[in-house]
Each structure stands twice: as structure tokens, then as C-alpha cells.
Design a protein around this motif. Structure first.
Motif, PDB file in Angstrom:
ATOM      1  N   CYS A 150      -7.404   0.650  -6.499  1.00 48.45           N
ATOM      2  CA  CYS A 150      -8.081   1.564  -4.849  1.00 48.45           C
ATOM      3  C   CYS A 150      -8.712   0.454  -3.938  1.00 48.45           C
ATOM      4  CB  CYS A 150      -8.920   2.436  -5.430  1.00 48.45           C
ATOM      5  SG  CYS A 150      -9.556   3.887  -4.692  1.00 48.45           S
ATOM      6  N   ALA A 175      -4.286   2.195  -3.346  1.00 48.06           N
ATOM      7  CA  ALA A 175      -3.989   3.098  -2.354  1.00 48.06           C
ATOM      8  C   ALA A 175      -4.876   3.423  -2.809  1.00 48.06           C
ATOM      9  CB  ALA A 175      -3.138   4.303  -3.484  1.00 48.06           C
ATOM     10  N   ASP A 234       0.931   5.537  -0.251  1.00 50.27           N
ATOM     11  CA  ASP A 234      -0.079   7.072  -0.097  1.00 50.27           C
ATOM     12  C   ASP A 234       1.292   8.072  -0.142  1.00 50.27           C
ATOM     13  OD1 ASP A 234      -2.123   8.991   1.449  1.00 50.27           O
ATOM     14  OD2 ASP A 234      -0.494   9.327   2.122  1.00 50.27           O
ATOM     15  N   ASP A 238      -3.126   9.067  -6.047  1.00 49.01           N
ATOM     16  CA  ASP A 238      -1.844   8.639  -6.009  1.00 49.01           C
ATOM     17  C   ASP A 238      -0.617   7.681  -7.014  1.00 49.01           C
ATOM     18  OD1 ASP A 238      -1.001   8.516  -2.357  1.00 49.01           O
ATOM     19  OD2 ASP A 238      -3.179   7.830  -3.284  1.00 49.01           O
ATOM     20  N   ALA A 280      -1.340   5.002   4.769  1.00 45.74           N
ATOM     21  CA  ALA A 280      -0.688   4.191   4.365  1.00 45.74           C
ATOM     22  C   ALA A 280      -0.800   2.703   4.697  1.00 45.74           C
ATOM     23  CB  ALA A 280       1.082   3.876   3.536  1.00 45.74           C
ATOM     24  N   CYS A 336      -4.774   2.232   4.720  1.00 42.60           N
ATOM     25  CA  CYS A 336      -5.464   1.458   3.679  1.00 42.60           C
ATOM     26  C   CYS A 336      -4.113  -0.067   3.088  1.00 42.60           C
ATOM     27  CB  CYS A 336      -4.361   2.162   2.689  1.00 42.60           C
ATOM     28  SG  CYS A 336      -4.181   1.215   0.891  1.00 42.60           S
ATOM     29  N   ALA A 341       1.143  -1.377  -0.115  1.00 41.26           N
ATOM     30  CA  ALA A 341       0.125  -0.037   0.456  1.00 41.26           C
ATOM     31  C   ALA A 341       0.863   1.087   0.187  1.00 41.26           C
ATOM     32  CB  ALA A 341      -1.005   0.141   1.081  1.00 41.26           C
ATOM     33  N   ALA A 396      -6.720   5.660  -5.403  1.00 40.04           N
ATOM     34  CA  ALA A 396      -6.127   5.376  -6.313  1.00 40.04           C
ATOM     35  C   ALA A 396      -5.397   6.388  -6.773  1.00 40.04           C
ATOM     36  CB  ALA A 396      -5.944   3.616  -6.321  1.00 40.04           C
TER      37      ALA A 396
END
Length: 448
Positions: free
Chosen positions: A394, A366, A287, A372, A433, A436, A285, A369
Motif C-alpha cells: 500500500c 495500490a 487501481d 484494490d 494508478a 500511485c 501500481a 491497497a
């Protein structure tokens, strides 16, 4: 100060006569270990020109096994200073070596590749996280083209003798395979029976194929280490490792538990992970935080969290210094990061190789997503790096498909619903992160 200077200074250290005997014994022990390191360094840094001709074993069908490390050092935190040669990061010499090879100037290509290899070895002896077997392979490829099989064997035998861990099992097998082929060719040059070496080479070829087809790797697939940066700010990317962290996880050809009887859930978006991807035991994951509205190039923080079988096994997080023109901060009120905070931080080109190594070959998630992924893509485009993961999904969209009925699917809401014990520090990339990652792990449980 170079490595030899440090070794000399420690070796010549004198201990006052009135010092505590326990301290003195520790100093003497350190000096003894430094002497051993010095011996290893000096033996390796001899010219790689075949001056010490290796002895080719008599072909008997059995070969001495080169060290093959498939587990990492048991360390909680490691820090690797990116090695340089002649003022440039090793990454920057790769195109020069390729150009010399294309031009047929193999002597110059070999000299340059050996110089890069020597610098990599110096760094790796201080920290095994700096092992980059790409450079070993490049030297041996050139030596093989030059039909210098004795030199090729000398390079490989010196490398194996250091006992450094293999960053990837298939990389080490590739070097063993090259060694067997060099032994075969040298035996043929001498008019000797080479059949046993050829049989060993074939065995290693099949082993390499098997390992590549059955293993997820989380090490880099490139020899790139870094691109730019000033001497006073050599990149130091800290990664936290679980002591039991595997270097690779086996793929399973069997369907995920319950997958054979469970129909694929309809997806509301291409960002939503399909069941087959969601069932992958290992994923990452990410971020990003950005400094301003100028897009991904203004990224000022990245955090990556790796999960295996529902457990966080690895984390990487660093501030990023945006390039000039993209470095004004207008989102400080959101994430708290200021221009002063990133003043001595690495640039994306310094961080990119570590992000690539961390995420290579694994599904990437993410929350939201599209943001990111766009940040990552714009960084790659601006800095001409190639690190964007191919599989990007995502957690927002996936949660919306699998957990209907929430009031919204913002990160705090989904975290409270699926990971109620996690204390989210929203807009801190490290916390976001990890949230997530834990959301995806919770969705994996629901999707079984």
C-alpha cells in the motif's frame, strides 16, 4: 473471412491503369509482402506429423543457434486479438488436452494441441504480441511421449524458422533445450553418436537455470490467453509500450544503494512495503473502480502502470463489463462511468490474462491497497481465475511510515506532497494508478 481469404483478395487486387504510379508501387510492394507472409503461413500449417523428416546435424559439438529474441518490437501501441479454435478461446482447450493425456489418448491430445498451435501461429504472424510458446511446448511434449522425435524436431524447426520474437528468454531456451534432447533421442534411434547433443542439452539446462535466477520477467507464466466472450466482442486489450522497454530486468544480488548502512524503518502495517521490497527496480501500481456496493465483482475499470528505475515504462487500462446481477451503477457520480460506457467492454475473464502478463513476478502497489486487493481477489474467486499478485503493498501505508507529518494520506494529498508536478484526475483509474506509481518511485528515492 479467414487469413487465407484476406491474402487471396490482396494478392488478386488489380490496380487501375490511370492510378498514380507512386500508389501503384505501394500496392505492388504490399502484394509482395503478403506473398511472403502466405509462404510462411502455408509452410507452417502443414500437418505436424513428421511428414517432412528433419535432417539431424552431424554431432560436432556446435549447433545452429535458434533465433533468440530478448527485446520486443519497437512499437508504441499493440493490440492482440485473442486467438480461438473451433469457436473457443485457446485457453479453454488446455484442460481437454490434459484430460486426453491422462487418459492415454495421445493421438487425440496431439491433434488438439496442434490445432491450438496453428491458431496461435496465425495470430502471431499478424501481431508478434500474440506469441504464446506454451502451445509449441505442449505439442513437443506429446510428440516426445510418443517417441516421435522426428515430428518433434519438425515442429520446433518450423517454429524457429518463423523468426517470431520470444516473449521470455527462458521460454525460448526451454524450446532449444527440447530440440537438443529430441536430436539426442533421434540419433540414438538411428544408432548414431548422441554425445554432442547431450552436451548441448546440459548446457541449455544450466543456461535456463541461470536466466531464471538472474532475471525479472514481465511476461505470463501461463499459456492461458482468455476464457469467455462472444464472437462480436473479441477482446482487444491495448497496451502502450516504451520503445526502449526491456522484456526483463536483471536482478542484483547486491543491496540497494545505502541499504547496508541504513536500518529497516519500523512498519506500522503489513501493507507497508519493507525496504528490501521498496528497493526493487521494477514494480507495478494498480487501481480499480467499481460500479456499486456489491464488491469487487462489480469492477468496471482497471489500470496498471509499470515503473522501472523511477520511470514509467508501460501502461494498461480498460473498462470492464461487470457480470449480470452486479452491473447496476450507483457510483457514476464518483468516477463518471455508466452502464452504457461498459456495454461493449471485455469481462474480467478477457482482461485477466493481460493483467497477469503485465504484473507477473513484480511487487504490486495500490493506494489504499486493502480495497484494490479485495476487488482483485473477489474477481478471481467469482470467475475462477488465478491472477492475484502475491506481493501486494500500500502506497498510503508506506508513505505514512516514510513521510510523517502530512495532514492526511489520501491520494490527492500525497500526490501533491511527493509528485507536485502531476495533475491528478482523481477516481479515473488510469490517473490514480499512475499517481500511485509515481508516489512509490518518490518513496524509493527517499528510502535510499
Amino acid at each position: 473471412m479467414g487469413l487465407r481469404d484476406i491474402i487471396r483478395d490482396i494478392s488478386n487486387l488489380t490496380v487501375p491503369g490511370n492510378i498514380d504510379r507512386t500508389v501503384q508501387s505501394h500496392v505492388e510492394a504490399v502484394q509482395s509482402r503478403v506473398g511472403a507472409v502466405q509462404s510462411r503461413v502455408e509452410s507452417f500449417l502443414q500437418p505436424f506429423n513428421g511428414s517432412s523428416t528433419p535432417v539431424v546435424p552431424t554431432p560436432t559439438g556446435s549447433f545452429p543457434a535458434a533465433p533468440l529474441a530478448t527485446t520486443p518490437p519497437a512499437a508504441n501501441t499493440t493490440e492482440c486479438l485473442v486467438p480461438r479454435y473451433n469457436g473457443r478461446y485457446l485457453f479453454e482447450w488446455i484442460d481437454d488436452i490434459k484430460a486426453l493425456k491422462r487418459a492415454g489418448d495421445l493421438d487425440q491430445a496431439l491433434a488438439l494441441a496442434q490445432a491450438c498451435l496453428t491458431e496461435m501461429v496465425k495470430a502471431a504472424l499478424q501481431n508478434p504480441q500474440c506469441v504464446l510458446e506454451y502451445y509449441v511446448a505442449q505439442v513437443t511434449i506429446i510428440q516426445h511421449k510418443m517417441k516421435d522425435y522426428s515430428g518433434e524436431l519438425a515442429t520446433l524447426d518450423r517454429w524457429f524458422s518463423l523468426g517470431l520474437p520470444a516473449p521470455r528468454e527462458d521460454y525460448r531456451i526451454d524450446l532449444q533445450k527440447r530440440r537438443a534432447k529430441a536430436q539426442e533421442m533421434l540419433a540414438k534411434q538411428r544408432g548414431e553418436d548422441a554425445s554432442a547433443y547431450n552436451a548441448e542439452w546440459k548446457r541449455l539446462v544450466e543456461l535456463e537455470k541461470h536466466v531464471k535466477s538472474t532475471t525479472y520477467f514481465d511476461a505470463p507464466t501461463t499459456g492461458y490467453t482468455s476464457i469467455t466472450g462472444e464472437e462480436h466482442s473479441t477482446p482487444r486489450i491495448t497496451e502502450q509500450h516504451s520503445p526502449n522497454r526491456p522484456y526483463a530486468q536483471a536482478r542484483s544480488s547486491a543491496p540497494a544503494r545505502g541499504a547496508s548502512s541504513k536500518r529497516e524503518q519500523p512498519r506500522s502495517s503489513a501493507w507497508s512495503a519493507p525496504s528490501k521490497i521498496l528497493a526493487a527496480p521494477t514494480f507495478v501500481a494498480v487501481d480499480f473502480e467499481t460500479a456499486n456496493r456489491m464488491g469487487g465483482v462489480s469492477a468496471c475499470q482497471i489500470a496498471l502502470v509499470k515503473v522501472h528505475q523511477g520511470q514509467v515504462i508501460d501502461r494498461m487500462s480498460t473498462l470492464i463489463k461487470p457480470p449480470s446481477g452486479y452491473d447496476h451503477f450507483e457510483f457514476t457520480d464518483i468516477h463518471g462511468i455508466t452502464a452504457r460506457d461498459v456495454n461493449n467492454s471485455p469481462s474480467w475473464t478477457d482482461v485477466a490474462p493481460y493483467a497477469l502478463r503485465f504484473s507477473a513476478g513484480l511487487p504490486m502497489y495500490a493506494h489504499n491497497a486493502s480495497f484494490d486487493k479485495r476487488v482483485w481477489q473477489e474477481l478471481d474467486e467469482f470467475f475462477r481465475t488465478q491472477t492475484l499478485p502475491s506481493d501486494f503493498f500500500c502506497s498510503y501505508r508506506t508513505a505514512k511510515d516514510l513521510v510523517p507529518g502530512l495532514s492526511d494520506y489520501k491520494l490527492p494529498t500525497v500526490t501533491r506532497a511527493l509528485v507536485p508536478g502531476f495533475r491528478l484526475n482523481h477516481h479515473d483509474a488510469t490517473s490514480d494508478a499512475e499517481a500511485c506509481a509515481l508516489i512509490v518511485a518518490a518513496l524509493q528515492q527517499r528510502n535510499r
